[in-house]
Design a protein around this motif. Sequence first.
Motif, short mmCIF file in Angstrom:
data_model
loop_
_atom_site.label_atom_id
_atom_site.label_comp_id
_atom_site.label_asym_id
_atom_site.label_seq_id
_atom_site.Cartn_x
_atom_site.Cartn_y
_atom_site.Cartn_z
N CYS A 33 0.87 -1.18 0.00
CA CYS A 33 0.00 0.00 0.00
C CYS A 33 0.90 1.23 0.00
O CYS A 33 1.90 1.27 0.70
CB CYS A 33 -0.89 -0.01 1.24
SG CYS A 33 -2.04 1.37 1.30
N MET A 35 -0.11 4.26 0.86
CA MET A 35 -0.70 5.33 1.66
C MET A 35 0.13 5.70 2.89
O MET A 35 0.01 6.79 3.42
CB MET A 35 -2.11 4.94 2.09
CG MET A 35 -3.11 4.84 0.94
SD MET A 35 -3.29 6.39 0.03
CE MET A 35 -4.17 7.37 1.25
N ALA A 36 0.93 4.76 3.37
CA ALA A 36 1.87 5.05 4.46
C ALA A 36 1.22 5.63 5.71
O ALA A 36 1.78 6.53 6.35
CB ALA A 36 2.98 5.99 3.96
N CYS A 37 0.05 5.14 6.07
CA CYS A 37 -0.56 5.57 7.34
C CYS A 37 0.40 5.08 8.45
O CYS A 37 0.70 3.88 8.50
CB CYS A 37 -1.95 4.97 7.51
SG CYS A 37 -3.05 5.33 6.12
N PHE A 39 0.46 4.34 11.49
CA PHE A 39 0.11 3.38 12.55
C PHE A 39 -0.09 1.97 12.01
O PHE A 39 -0.39 1.05 12.76
CB PHE A 39 -1.20 3.83 13.24
CG PHE A 39 -2.32 4.06 12.26
CD1 PHE A 39 -3.09 3.00 11.82
CD2 PHE A 39 -2.57 5.33 11.76
CE1 PHE A 39 -4.10 3.19 10.89
CE2 PHE A 39 -3.57 5.54 10.82
CZ PHE A 39 -4.34 4.47 10.40
N CYS A 40 0.06 1.80 10.68
CA CYS A 40 -0.34 0.55 10.03
C CYS A 40 0.87 -0.18 9.46
O CYS A 40 1.74 0.43 8.83
CB CYS A 40 -1.33 0.90 8.92
SG CYS A 40 -1.72 -0.49 7.83
N SER A 42 0.73 -2.50 7.13
CA SER A 42 0.54 -2.94 5.74
C SER A 42 1.20 -2.03 4.71
O SER A 42 1.47 -2.46 3.60
CB SER A 42 -0.96 -3.04 5.43
OG SER A 42 -1.60 -3.87 6.37
N GLY A 43 1.43 -0.77 5.08
CA GLY A 43 2.00 0.16 4.10
C GLY A 43 3.50 0.40 4.28
O GLY A 43 4.07 1.25 3.61
N GLY A 73 -8.33 -5.39 4.00
CA GLY A 73 -6.99 -5.87 4.32
C GLY A 73 -5.93 -4.93 3.79
O GLY A 73 -6.02 -3.72 3.94
N ILE A 74 -4.94 -5.50 3.14
CA ILE A 74 -3.82 -4.69 2.65
C ILE A 74 -4.25 -3.91 1.40
O ILE A 74 -4.86 -4.46 0.49
CB ILE A 74 -2.62 -5.59 2.31
CG1 ILE A 74 -2.18 -6.38 3.56
CG2 ILE A 74 -1.47 -4.78 1.76
CD1 ILE A 74 -1.18 -7.49 3.27
N GLY A 75 -3.89 -2.61 1.39
CA GLY A 75 -4.12 -1.81 0.20
C GLY A 75 -5.22 -0.78 0.37
O GLY A 75 -6.02 -0.82 1.30
N GLU A 76 -5.18 0.20 -0.54
CA GLU A 76 -6.22 1.24 -0.60
C GLU A 76 -7.10 0.93 -1.80
O GLU A 76 -6.67 1.08 -2.96
CB GLU A 76 -5.56 2.62 -0.72
CG GLU A 76 -6.48 3.74 -1.15
CD GLU A 76 -7.79 3.81 -0.39
OE1 GLU A 76 -7.77 4.09 0.81
OE2 GLU A 76 -8.87 3.56 -1.00
N THR A 100 -9.66 5.17 2.64
CA THR A 100 -9.29 6.48 3.18
C THR A 100 -9.89 7.61 2.34
O THR A 100 -9.63 8.78 2.63
CB THR A 100 -7.75 6.66 3.16
OG1 THR A 100 -7.31 6.61 1.78
CG2 THR A 100 -7.04 5.59 3.96
S1 SF4 Z 1 -3.61 -0.58 4.35
FE1 SF4 Z 1 -5.07 1.04 4.91
S2 SF4 Z 1 -4.42 1.82 6.94
FE2 SF4 Z 1 -2.70 0.62 6.04
S3 SF4 Z 1 -1.38 2.15 5.01
FE3 SF4 Z 1 -2.85 1.35 3.47
S4 SF4 Z 1 -4.61 2.76 3.52
FE4 SF4 Z 1 -3.40 3.12 5.40
#
Ligand code: SF4
Length: 253
Positions: A33, A35-37, A39-40, A42-43, A73-76, A100
């Motif tokens: 992903c 998006m690099a949030c 706290f997550c 997955s990114g 799950g994983i990904g935007e 998001t």
């Molecule tokens: S999987 Fe969702 S929460 Fe995690 S970085 Fe991507 S958009 Fe953000």
Amino acid sequence: MNRLTAVALSDGLTVETVMYPYGTLCISSQAGCRMACPFCASGRKGLARGLTAEEMLTQASTEPTAKRITVSGIGEPLDNYEEVERFIRMSPLPVSVTTTAVHPELLVKLLLLPHNGVMVSLHAGTEDAHRRLVPKAPPLSEIYTALAEAWKKMSVRARKRVGLNYLPVEDINDSDHEIELFAENALKFPEASVHLLTLNKVENSPFSPVTSQRREEIFIFLRGMGLNVRRANTFRRQEKGGCGTLWLKKYLD
Ligand code: SF4
């Protein structure tokens, strides 16, 4: 107990699915992903690629007893919109999506599809806190404008399937001011529910969940404002398969 399955893709990448005990299967829309949030998990390594609708169907078929699918799950999902839309239309099971709202115009399109729910991860009252937690998303004001546009075209039944996600993070978005601003905006979408999530702290993350007492205070406040508030169930709060904990083992190794 959550059941995690690693699904191997034809090019050697792996994505993870989570089967929750109540019949919901959480699948991924992308390998990685962008998006690099913060706290997550997955990114953490960025995006490898979007998945095809067929690859999403393959994930869905790993659990024959699933009653519904959530693309959370994983990904935007909006970064892979066309394939996610194809998947929603092809899936034999009802599909909900968590996003998001990175592309507001596509959020409008998604909301108007025959989905089983769209959860919009907002996580903030102020633009500042939103930028810190979802750094690549557009401003909250643009997301609310898109929601309002879709709202006009949606039936009451469809509106009731929309969730506004709020993930309280200690010292970032847990002040009264943040919560009040969020509530004011959420009240503009009265049929939607608010999903009060719990942060699953991932390795090497500086972000911490709020205390259970503070979480309860936030819940009571939002409910007192007249919002329909739901709390994340215990299965989404586990180290194994909880929200934000999935990561691409193969990709990260
Ligand atoms: S999987 Fe969702 S929460 Fe995690 S970085 Fe991507 S958009 Fe953000």
